[in-house]
Design an enzyme around this catalytic site. Sequence first.
Site, PDB file in Angstrom:
ATOM      1  N   HIS A 473       0.833  -1.204   0.000  1.00 46.02           N
ATOM      2  CA  HIS A 473       0.000   0.000   0.000  1.00 46.02           C
ATOM      3  C   HIS A 473       0.868   1.254   0.000  1.00 46.02           C
ATOM      4  CE1 HIS A 473      -3.598   2.417   1.276  1.00 46.02           C
ATOM      5  NE2 HIS A 473      -2.645   3.185   1.781  1.00 46.02           N
ATOM      6  N   GLU A 474       1.793   1.334   0.952  1.00 45.38           N
ATOM      7  CA  GLU A 474       2.621   2.528   1.039  1.00 45.38           C
ATOM      8  C   GLU A 474       3.553   2.657  -0.160  1.00 45.38           C
ATOM      9  OE1 GLU A 474       1.858   4.781   2.974  1.00 45.38           O
ATOM     10  OE2 GLU A 474       0.550   3.658   4.321  1.00 45.38           O
ATOM     11  N   HIS A 477       1.756   4.458  -2.827  1.00 45.56           N
ATOM     12  CA  HIS A 477       1.885   5.905  -2.639  1.00 45.56           C
ATOM     13  C   HIS A 477       3.254   6.389  -3.122  1.00 45.56           C
ATOM     14  CE1 HIS A 477      -1.775   6.909  -0.553  1.00 45.56           C
ATOM     15  NE2 HIS A 477      -1.541   6.133   0.488  1.00 45.56           N
ATOM     16  N   HIS A 480       3.410   6.803  -6.726  1.00 37.75           N
ATOM     17  CA  HIS A 480       2.659   8.002  -7.112  1.00 37.75           C
ATOM     18  C   HIS A 480       3.565   9.239  -7.046  1.00 37.75           C
ATOM     19  CE1 HIS A 480      -1.523  10.163  -6.646  1.00 37.75           C
ATOM     20  NE2 HIS A 480      -0.982  10.365  -7.841  1.00 37.75           N
TER      21      HIS A 480
END
Length: 685
Positions: A473-474, A477, A480
């Site tokens: 998940h991180e 990010h 991104h």
Amino acid sequence: MSAVTAEHAADPFAEPVWTTPHALPPFERITPAHFEPAFDRALARHVEEIDAIAGNPAPASFANTVEALELSGEALRRVASTFFNLTGSHTNPELQAVERAMAPRLARHRSALFLNPDLWARVSAVGEDGLSGEQARVLERYRTLFRRAGADLAPPAKERLAAIAARLAALGTQFSQNLLADESAFTLVLESEEDLAGLPPFLRAAAARAAEERGMPGRHVVTLSRSLIDPFLVFSTRRDLRERAYTAWIRRGENGGETDNRAIIAETMRLRAERARLLGYATFAAFKLADTMAGSPDAALTLLRDVWAPARRRAGEERDRLQAMIREEGGSFALAPWDWRHYAERLRRREHALDEGEIKPYLPLEGVIAAAFDTAQRLFGLSFSELPEVPRYHPDVRAFAVSDRDGRTVGLFLGDYFARPSKRSGAWMSAFRSQERLSGEITPIIVNVMNFARGGEGEPSLLSFDDARTLFHEFGHALHGLLSNVTYPLLAGTAVAGDFVELPSQLYEHWLEQPEVLRAHARHYKTGAPMPEDLLQRLLGARTFNQGFATIEYAASAIVDLDLHLSGEAEAGLDVPAFEAESLRRIGMPSEIAMRHRSPHFAHIFAGEGYAAGYYSYLWSEVLDADAFDAFREAGDIFDPDTAARLREYVYGAGNLRDARAAYTAFRGRLPSIAPLLRKRGLAA
């Protein structure tokens, strides 16, 4: 950081450029004493830059106003990004004192910028003819930011807004520091073999390491790090100790004394409501969601209600099965929140022949990092090369140079994976530097911060599947931020709508659950043998197990968040526990489940405004991510190059070039359906 005092070292922030590799902050030369003077200089310089823009006698143009704004404040960004990354991941009392002093000053500085009438007049006067699409977007975003900050209000209202912003910044800082103090203060010392009953070897090793780090060698300690307390609640057969640990976990920020956050919450809510009213909104939730993909609190609440009903039915079925197990074993007690994880794990073993202790040896931290990197390589052509000799703010931090298919430098990725007392709880992505091209080809420096438990002496850290999902998940990010491909800083990386920012992170989680990825990377930490196919299938077959519980504990927090920010009670004085209890009563919260984040430790919404009235965004983004991953399924290849190219262009690399609905439609060809979300969580009828 170095213990060298400021008077014996040149101030690193006075240097115009850093000559470190990748221009990283020279952490070994930075002391807490450097920050306040550095902030003083950077703030003064930014004021001069803003005054020059606002007072420019030439007619307002995009170049002399908007681009000038984008180029201003570089010194301040450099100091602030270094400082706030440290206060989250490796703080100390000296840094916390600076944080308390600077938070209201920085808030007042931001208010002064966006409430400057001469500057607003120039931004309003910039013509739109001849602007590129990206320039038009930057201009639109600046005008929105000025209006939402109160630029159109009369001077007395502006003055009050500035005072509110400063006070809210101070309150958010104190909330965060109180929470860290409560988390650092608690230890459950396991004194005897009886206290260790039920704990598997990996958890005993992690508890021993935590005790050693706290000056208690030879003993075992459970802290409030989620990577320790979660498995303790799963495996411990000592119901009394589970209750003690769980009670400490849910009472963070609500223990009386100097670290109690309830009065902070009440004042925060009152000030947010006043701010919203000054800006012309009935509630803070209405103000906050006006500039999101959802657009209104009603839209967010509709989604939460659509998911709540099937999740509550599912949780009721799960509760009944757990209570039946207790009765079968001769237990005469009702299932309590500190029992749920323990009995759910035992039921999972029974129904799926699966337990966490069987999975963890195949998920060493190093293997999960490799899986995340390999997935990025196959999707986007990225490669990661570890850099052992670069500045770092803690010895645990690892640095990786990130390159594209053609060898071009994409950026620098930092991984900070282990829990420690100087780090706040949770997991997050941040940036020491964001990508942009306006002031040159600026590559990003992105950091992922986790709180995994260390392994025993000489042993690797073994992750649960939930831990591995957190890492993916991180890292979503992080991608991104790393893949950002824009010219203007305002639009870079994760600077998107709050209920869109979780799409890249939650979408990336899907690849962890793919057999192709697990077969390649889930390998035993001792033998290197791949996860047995039978275990892999059992793991994937249990993906929707306990999803009623997981959905309820999340959705309850999201609903209470919106209720708080829609309520008029903030004006009359808020009794935080009573409000929370009534909000949960109205939605029929099962007594056996607690909110994932109770208000006194709900840092997402009270240690700043990032997720205030916006915690729903994880579920909103999950609608997007479930639908988005279907695009790869429909292509017949989870690494389909064409789909991945669209994903990079319109989501991971696009920053805020277009609004969220347009960005998603550009990738998918349409807006999403809720059906894939319900299917993913096992909640479909």
